[in-house]
Design a protein around this motif. Structure first.
Motif, PDB file in Angstrom:
ATOM      1  N   ASP A 229      -8.652  -4.970 -11.913  1.00 45.72           N
ATOM      2  CA  ASP A 229      -7.329  -5.580 -11.980  1.00 45.72           C
ATOM      3  C   ASP A 229      -6.911  -6.177 -10.645  1.00 45.72           C
ATOM      4  O   ASP A 229      -7.145  -5.584  -9.580  1.00 45.72           O
ATOM      5  N   PHE A 230      -6.300  -7.361 -10.722  1.00 50.04           N
ATOM      6  CA  PHE A 230      -5.764  -8.027  -9.527  1.00 50.04           C
ATOM      7  C   PHE A 230      -4.340  -7.537  -9.350  1.00 50.04           C
ATOM      8  O   PHE A 230      -3.436  -7.912 -10.106  1.00 50.04           O
ATOM      9  N   LEU A 231      -4.148  -6.672  -8.358  1.00 49.10           N
ATOM     10  CA  LEU A 231      -2.840  -6.057  -8.143  1.00 49.10           C
ATOM     11  C   LEU A 231      -2.634  -5.781  -6.665  1.00 49.10           C
ATOM     12  O   LEU A 231      -3.569  -5.784  -5.866  1.00 49.10           O
ATOM     13  N   TRP A 232      -1.372  -5.548  -6.349  1.00 50.39           N
ATOM     14  CA  TRP A 232      -0.997  -5.165  -4.985  1.00 50.39           C
ATOM     15  C   TRP A 232      -0.585  -3.702  -5.009  1.00 50.39           C
ATOM     16  O   TRP A 232       0.281  -3.307  -5.802  1.00 50.39           O
ATOM     17  N   ALA A 233      -1.193  -2.875  -4.156  1.00 53.08           N
ATOM     18  CA  ALA A 233      -0.831  -1.467  -4.051  1.00 53.08           C
ATOM     19  C   ALA A 233       0.090  -1.269  -2.851  1.00 53.08           C
ATOM     20  O   ALA A 233      -0.263  -1.619  -1.724  1.00 53.08           O
ATOM     21  N   TRP A 234       1.273  -0.733  -3.121  1.00 57.08           N
ATOM     22  CA  TRP A 234       2.265  -0.500  -2.057  1.00 57.08           C
ATOM     23  C   TRP A 234       1.968   0.845  -1.406  1.00 57.08           C
ATOM     24  O   TRP A 234       2.026   1.882  -2.069  1.00 57.08           O
ATOM     25  N   PRO A 235       1.655   0.868  -0.093  1.00 55.76           N
ATOM     26  CA  PRO A 235       1.222   2.115   0.546  1.00 55.76           C
ATOM     27  C   PRO A 235       2.339   3.123   0.781  1.00 55.76           C
ATOM     28  O   PRO A 235       2.082   4.307   0.952  1.00 55.76           O
TER      29      PRO A 235
ATOM     30  N   GLY B 154       6.134   3.937  -8.556  1.00 58.27           N
ATOM     31  CA  GLY B 154       5.916   5.141  -7.764  1.00 58.27           C
ATOM     32  C   GLY B 154       7.136   6.036  -7.715  1.00 58.27           C
ATOM     33  O   GLY B 154       7.387   6.678  -6.690  1.00 58.27           O
ATOM     34  N   GLY B 155       7.899   6.098  -8.812  1.00 63.30           N
ATOM     35  CA  GLY B 155       9.061   6.973  -8.879  1.00 63.30           C
ATOM     36  C   GLY B 155       8.717   8.324  -9.473  1.00 63.30           C
ATOM     37  O   GLY B 155       7.608   8.827  -9.300  1.00 63.30           O
ATOM     38  N   ARG B 156       9.684   8.930 -10.197  1.00 60.63           N
ATOM     39  CA  ARG B 156       9.497  10.266 -10.762  1.00 60.63           C
ATOM     40  C   ARG B 156       8.971  10.194 -12.189  1.00 60.63           C
ATOM     41  O   ARG B 156       9.362   9.335 -12.977  1.00 60.63           O
ATOM     42  N   PHE B 157       8.107  11.141 -12.513  1.00 66.16           N
ATOM     43  CA  PHE B 157       7.670  11.341 -13.891  1.00 66.16           C
ATOM     44  C   PHE B 157       8.754  12.134 -14.616  1.00 66.16           C
ATOM     45  O   PHE B 157       9.286  13.119 -14.081  1.00 66.16           O
TER      46      PHE B 157
ATOM     47  N   THR C 138       4.916   4.706  -3.912  1.00 66.82           N
ATOM     48  CA  THR C 138       3.511   4.270  -3.900  1.00 66.82           C
ATOM     49  C   THR C 138       3.192   3.601  -5.242  1.00 66.82           C
ATOM     50  O   THR C 138       2.392   4.110  -6.031  1.00 66.82           O
ATOM     51  N   GLY C 139       3.835   2.474  -5.468  1.00 64.75           N
ATOM     52  CA  GLY C 139       3.674   1.764  -6.728  1.00 64.75           C
ATOM     53  C   GLY C 139       2.685   0.622  -6.633  1.00 64.75           C
ATOM     54  O   GLY C 139       1.998   0.437  -5.614  1.00 64.75           O
ATOM     55  N   ILE C 140       2.619  -0.150  -7.701  1.00 62.01           N
ATOM     56  CA  ILE C 140       1.734  -1.302  -7.752  1.00 62.01           C
ATOM     57  C   ILE C 140       2.475  -2.496  -8.342  1.00 62.01           C
ATOM     58  O   ILE C 140       3.453  -2.339  -9.084  1.00 62.01           O
ATOM     59  N   THR C 141       2.021  -3.670  -8.004  1.00 62.04           N
ATOM     60  CA  THR C 141       2.460  -4.902  -8.642  1.00 62.04           C
ATOM     61  C   THR C 141       1.275  -5.479  -9.390  1.00 62.04           C
ATOM     62  O   THR C 141       0.307  -5.935  -8.777  1.00 62.04           O
TER      63      THR C 141
END
Length: 573
Positions: free
Chosen positions: A261-267, A387-390, A407-410
């Protein structure tokens, strides 16, 4: 990272594209004493900035960043294309009763400036340096990003400047607009050039490839997947689009596996400048609580169907909503004391126009009431994709470090997205069984990706609330049964709903699907009985119109982009 990359952008090059600025021409061509000049900036520095500014075109920014300083108003939260598209398609709440008042000509200044004075200016400055150093893969990544950016600019604005933004290295303050169709054609050529550069032997690879870590087989698959997106987009106006789409599918050289997948991972390494958390996390996980409302339509659609992704998408801070399980409360939920409007009753949304049960505290499409003190009560983004709460029924108020800490993704191009593309192509061709197969394959990949996302992000989450394999299989089976029982329009509705749900976080794909097809017809109406015209394309930014004599503002926002010829697509609702 963010400020470092921003300051590496050459503000002196802003004069090249000064038609986007709110200041005078003289100020625009003045060199920024804090910025590097072309002879000081390295190719890797440029590419770092290009990659980050590119993703912020779609995801926006939780900070008030330099692009906001360039603009005199407009969208100060930096929503980005994804948020705008999700608002228009009820994936998140649109705060405003009338479409025209919600989306004005000043609201797109940031996106326009970031595209031209940010990403494209850096690409034009980097390319000759990379050519001289034989850094061909740097060029290939920049070409791919340029292609993705420009087709997205067409998707939102229609005809935009492109071919005249640079003329032999000379400044051009009044570039003419190119037709959207011609830009799409040019981007297909650019992608072929990018693929050739991915397969070249460079003097050096990029120091930081934030997307694929210098795996150029993945870059080539992404480029071909972007071509699939282009052919899908123009299937209504290009008789050869289906054949070209199918030729790529036959090659097998496109994104088929989620690992590609082409995505951006937010560190999420910092919550202050530079803020490296997912922007939607930064806006919503604050000490005062959530800053946005979730969509009642989407939460209801997913909750009532036992969608296995619900607990990952939404986090409920309370288990009851005024007017549902507990008494109405005008202070916290003004509409809980209101009678649903007649057009909501007629559309079957009368009982839940304002509130949903089980703590799904959101807002209806177009609800523009004042903001009460409910930030620590309303539902907000969950684990995926920000990258929030479950949601494990803990019903606790959120805070600035809750859950996965951002720590989410786009998601930009995905394996599940390709399956939904194939489903749309099949259903458009009358292949209803084929569309069913591809839709369920996309659903399976989406659910698997969402479920895997929790791992390593939130140690304290009670995973016993995660859906079981039986829950997932049961949901997929029911979607298949519903599809089989539906007529053709009903099948389009089901495909549309599944496309919207799977692409949660990516409003570009939902907005484009809605305009291409006119489905799903099950969307919640605007709360305003007469909300004005539906946005078929955005106004040009006020700054661009005021400073470029070759750009004339549209009469209204009903003007479709070149590929949007579907007579059944929404006009106003």
């Amino acid at each position: 990272m963010k400020n470092i990359n921003r300051y590496l952008t050459l503000t002196v090059l802003g004069g090249l594209l000064a038609f986007t600025s709110c200041e005078t021409t003289e100020l625009d061509i003045t060199a920024n004493p804090n910025a590097l000049t072309p002879d000081q900036a390295g190719v890797d520095f440029f590419l770092n900035s290009i990659q980050e500014d590119f993703v912020r075109q779609f995801e926006g920014d939780a900070d008030f960043d330099l692009s906001d300083n360039w603009a005199s108003g407009g969208n100060t939260t930096g929503d980005g294309f994804n948020e705008l598209g999700m608002e228009l398609t009820r994936v998140v709440n649109m705060n405003g009763r009338n479409y025209t008042s919600v989306y004005q000509d000043s609201d797109m200044n940031d996106e326009w400036i970031n595209a031209y004075r940010g990403v494209l200016a850096d690409i034009r400055a980097m390319t000759p340096l990379a050519e001289e150093a034989a850094q061909t893969r740097h060029i290939g990544i920049a070409q791919f990003i340029e292609a993705y950016l420009m087709i997205s600019m067409v998707d939102f604005f229609g005809d935009v400047p492109y071919s005249e933004i640079i003329q032999g290295g000379e400044q051009n303050f009044n570039p003419a607009v190119d037709s959207g169709a011609s830009i799409y054609d040019a981007m297909l050529v650019l992608l072929d050039q990018a693929i050739a550069n991915f397969n070249s032997t460079p003097s050096a690879n990029p120091a930081q490839d934030f997307f694929y870590g210098n795996d150029y087989g993945k870059w080539e698959r992404a480029a071909n997947t972007l071509k699939l997106k282009i052919y899908l987009q123009r299937r209504l106006v290009d008789s050869g689009a289906a054949a070209s789409f199918n030729a790529i599918i036959a090659s097998g050289n496109y994104i088929q596996d989620t690992a590609d997948d082409f995505l951006w991972a937010w560190p999420a390494t910092s919550a202050t400048q530079p803020d490296t958390r997912h922007p939607r996390y930064g806006i919503n996980y604050q000490a005062a609580g959530a800053g946005e409302y979730m969509s009642n339509w989407l939460m209801q659609t997913m909750d009532t169907s036992d969608d296995p992704r619900t607990r990952y998408y939404f986090y409920r801070q309370t288990n009851a909503v005024p007017g549902a399980e507990i008494a109405p409360n005008e202070e916290l939920l003004n509409c809980s004391l209101e009678t649903p409007p007649q057009h909501y009753i007629d559309a079957g949304f009368g009982g839940d126009f304002c509130y949903l049960p089980n703590g799904f505290w959101g807002r209806a499409h177009g609800e523009a009431d004042g903001i009460p003190p409910d930030g620590l009560l309303r539902a907000t983004y969950g684990t995926y994709p920000v990258g929030g709460r479950f949601d494990d029924d803990s019903f606790q108020a959120i805070g600035p470090s809750s859950g996965g800490a951002g720590t989410g993704i786009t998601n930009l191009l995905t394996a599940f997205g390709v399956d939904f593309m194939r489903a749309e192509m099949a259903l458009a061709a009358g292949d209803e069984p084929g569309a069913r197969t591809f839709m369920l394959a996309g659903l399976a990949k989406s659910v698997a990706k969402v479920q895997a996302f929790l791992a390593g992000r939130e140690a304290g989450a009670d995973v016993s609330f995660a859906p079981s394999e039986g829950d997932v299989n049961g949901y997929s089976t029911q979607i298949g049964i519903d599809y089989d029982d539906a007529d053709t329009n009903g099948k389009w509705d089901i495909l549309g709903e599944q496309t919207f749900i799977a692409h949660f976080g990516n409003g570009v794909e939902t907005y484009n699907f809605y305009r291409r097809t006119g489905f799903p017809t099950t969307l919640q109406p605007n709360l305003e009985p007469d909300p004005g015209v539906f946005i078929r394309s955005m106004y040009y930014p006020a700054n661009a119109v005021n400073n470029n004599s070759n750009i004339t503002q549209k009469a209204d926002q009903t003007q479709p982009v070149f590929w949007d010829t579907n007579a059944t697509a929404p006009v106003a609702n």
